[in-house]
Design an enzyme around this catalytic site. Sequence first.
Site, mmCIF file in Angstrom:
data_model
loop_
_atom_site.group_PDB
_atom_site.id
_atom_site.type_symbol
_atom_site.label_atom_id
_atom_site.label_comp_id
_atom_site.label_asym_id
_atom_site.label_seq_id
_atom_site.Cartn_x
_atom_site.Cartn_y
_atom_site.Cartn_z
ATOM 1 N N ASP A 13 0.859 -1.189 0.000
ATOM 2 C CA ASP A 13 0.000 0.000 0.000
ATOM 3 C C ASP A 13 0.890 1.232 0.000
ATOM 4 O O ASP A 13 1.786 1.357 0.838
ATOM 5 C CB ASP A 13 -0.898 0.008 1.237
ATOM 6 C CG ASP A 13 -2.011 1.042 1.110
ATOM 7 O OD1 ASP A 13 -2.521 1.245 -0.004
ATOM 8 O OD2 ASP A 13 -2.384 1.651 2.130
ATOM 9 N N HIS A 36 -3.833 14.099 1.072
ATOM 10 C CA HIS A 36 -4.092 13.210 2.216
ATOM 11 C C HIS A 36 -2.927 13.248 3.204
ATOM 12 O O HIS A 36 -3.135 13.401 4.421
ATOM 13 C CB HIS A 36 -4.316 11.779 1.719
ATOM 14 C CG HIS A 36 -4.424 10.772 2.825
ATOM 15 N ND1 HIS A 36 -5.484 10.747 3.708
ATOM 16 C CD2 HIS A 36 -3.594 9.752 3.202
ATOM 17 C CE1 HIS A 36 -5.310 9.761 4.575
ATOM 18 N NE2 HIS A 36 -4.172 9.144 4.297
ATOM 19 N N ARG A 39 0.845 15.629 13.474
ATOM 20 C CA ARG A 39 2.205 16.105 13.726
ATOM 21 C C ARG A 39 2.206 17.631 13.793
ATOM 22 O O ARG A 39 1.380 18.237 14.447
ATOM 23 C CB ARG A 39 3.152 15.570 12.629
ATOM 24 C CG ARG A 39 3.417 14.079 12.746
ATOM 25 C CD ARG A 39 4.505 13.630 11.785
ATOM 26 N NE ARG A 39 4.126 13.831 10.393
ATOM 27 C CZ ARG A 39 3.419 12.943 9.683
ATOM 28 N NH1 ARG A 39 3.028 11.820 10.240
ATOM 29 N NH2 ARG A 39 3.106 13.182 8.427
ATOM 30 N N GLU A 97 -10.834 3.886 3.585
ATOM 31 C CA GLU A 97 -9.876 4.666 2.803
ATOM 32 C C GLU A 97 -10.226 4.490 1.334
ATOM 33 O O GLU A 97 -10.272 3.358 0.831
ATOM 34 C CB GLU A 97 -8.431 4.216 3.072
ATOM 35 C CG GLU A 97 -7.960 4.665 4.435
ATOM 36 C CD GLU A 97 -6.450 4.545 4.640
ATOM 37 O OE1 GLU A 97 -5.935 5.254 5.513
ATOM 38 O OE2 GLU A 97 -5.804 3.750 3.934
ATOM 39 N N ASP A 119 -9.298 0.307 1.791
ATOM 40 C CA ASP A 119 -8.313 -0.199 2.745
ATOM 41 C C ASP A 119 -8.755 0.213 4.147
ATOM 42 O O ASP A 119 -8.374 1.261 4.654
ATOM 43 C CB ASP A 119 -6.925 0.361 2.408
ATOM 44 C CG ASP A 119 -5.831 -0.344 3.184
ATOM 45 O OD1 ASP A 119 -6.058 -1.507 3.563
ATOM 46 O OD2 ASP A 119 -4.768 0.241 3.390
ATOM 47 N N GLN A 131 -4.260 2.553 15.158
ATOM 48 C CA GLN A 131 -3.151 3.077 14.339
ATOM 49 C C GLN A 131 -2.356 4.138 15.105
ATOM 50 O O GLN A 131 -1.116 4.143 15.072
ATOM 51 C CB GLN A 131 -3.722 3.671 13.048
ATOM 52 C CG GLN A 131 -2.677 4.174 12.070
ATOM 53 C CD GLN A 131 -3.314 4.704 10.787
ATOM 54 O OE1 GLN A 131 -4.511 4.589 10.574
ATOM 55 N NE2 GLN A 131 -2.512 5.295 9.930
ATOM 56 N N TYR A 179 1.592 3.068 15.335
ATOM 57 C CA TYR A 179 2.289 3.287 14.069
ATOM 58 C C TYR A 179 3.714 3.841 14.206
ATOM 59 O O TYR A 179 4.497 3.763 13.262
ATOM 60 C CB TYR A 179 1.457 4.155 13.122
ATOM 61 C CG TYR A 179 1.591 5.647 13.271
ATOM 62 C CD1 TYR A 179 2.280 6.400 12.323
ATOM 63 C CD2 TYR A 179 1.012 6.314 14.347
ATOM 64 C CE1 TYR A 179 2.384 7.763 12.432
ATOM 65 C CE2 TYR A 179 1.117 7.681 14.478
ATOM 66 C CZ TYR A 179 1.805 8.408 13.515
ATOM 67 O OH TYR A 179 1.914 9.764 13.633
ATOM 68 N N THR A 220 -4.718 6.465 0.143
ATOM 69 C CA THR A 220 -5.956 7.239 0.187
ATOM 70 C C THR A 220 -5.925 8.373 -0.834
ATOM 71 O O THR A 220 -4.942 9.109 -0.920
ATOM 72 C CB THR A 220 -6.166 7.822 1.594
ATOM 73 O OG1 THR A 220 -6.113 6.749 2.523
ATOM 74 C CG2 THR A 220 -7.501 8.530 1.707
#
Length: 428
Positions: A135, A142, A151, A208, A242, A249, A253, A358
């Site tokens: 992916d 996105h 962030r 997604e 997806d 997540q 992640y 996405t």
Amino acid sequence: MPNTANDPNRKSWIPVPENSDFPIQNIPFGVFITKEDVITIGTRIGNCAIDMGALQQLGYFEGIELTDDMFMQDTLNDFISDGRKTWRLVRNRLAELFDENNPILRDNKSHREVVIFKVEDIEMLLPVQIGDYTDFYSSKEHATNVGKMFRDPDNALLPNWLHIPVGYHGRSSTIVPSGIPVHRPYGQTLPNGETTPVFGPSRLVDFELETAFITTDANLMGEPISVEEAEEHIFGMVLFNDWSARDIQKWEYVPLGPFLAKNFASSISPWIVTMDALEPFRTKGPEQSPEPLPYLQQKGEKAFDINLEVAIKPENIDETIVSRSNFKYMYWSMAQQLAHHTINGCRVNSGDMMGSGTISGPTEDSFGSMLELTWGGQKPLKMKDGSERKFINDNDTVIIRGYCQKGNLRIGFGEVSTKLLPAVELKH
């Protein structure tokens, strides 16, 4: 070799409803099971599914070099392995066979009865055995939106994003065709303000909006595929949802990326639309700045103008369209993704699948996930029944549709429709 199947003036003796995704110029490929429990490779025109295994047994592919059971298999992998020349020969033959002016099959009632089925009388299966699945993360809009939320809003894109098509490897074992429901997943999450994680069903299940491309046997281990040659190794495209669990997540992640948040389910549309069929809808992608490194530099129109939409349908309620986007917004092209994927010598096989990432557009109504559409749940979306959605509720069905349009020619993918079921009960 000419691509005669794309003749825009061709009409079929099979009736094609207005605005159908499947005119005779499409001729996608898929795998289906009949009411008699026969699994076959097939194609579709209008609302009719065509049994290519039966066509082969009846001699309609004579003159094309194919193994005797090519279309009597339960996956397209072997056909895809045969390469673009064979794909084109078969597609051209099908277009010729179903042309309104060709009486050979049209006027043979006994053959028609074993070859043609109504789509409501068949069940679509996964079209390929997907060995590996990657992916990508190739929509600048996105990536920017997610960067702003998670962030630093002033430095939303990570330093590598404008230089490489970022990607990760997912699980092919949980990719399912349209119509197969999926369960809300379990995992660890870290509630706001807490320092210790908790375990339970995800509260923030998301879709997604993606497409994916299917490859052929592209290279030997150690051999890169050049960006100029990459499209030769792409069989076709599907729509791709997806599924993501955003709360799982967020906790897992860093540092190595998504794991349980993504591998619980991914859904695809069952008809693979070939790159030959999509040829008329080429367009230029976004300008890339800074200029990519030489191995990623491409010339010409490498994007495709594919209209995309997402609808949410609560149980027993009319659907609400929540997003309209377009594949042409993607910053990194499929050719660049495949070239980057193999520049280190990674081998790519027949039936491998590459997700686009996405697909978000530049406007708020073109974002490709609930995470963006509701801005992390801060701006809930209203459904037609007056209820609100921050993310996907149990028993909601998410429907993704996609089509290309140029003048009177429309080529579409159908849809990928998936219901989210409640989490399974764990045995204690």
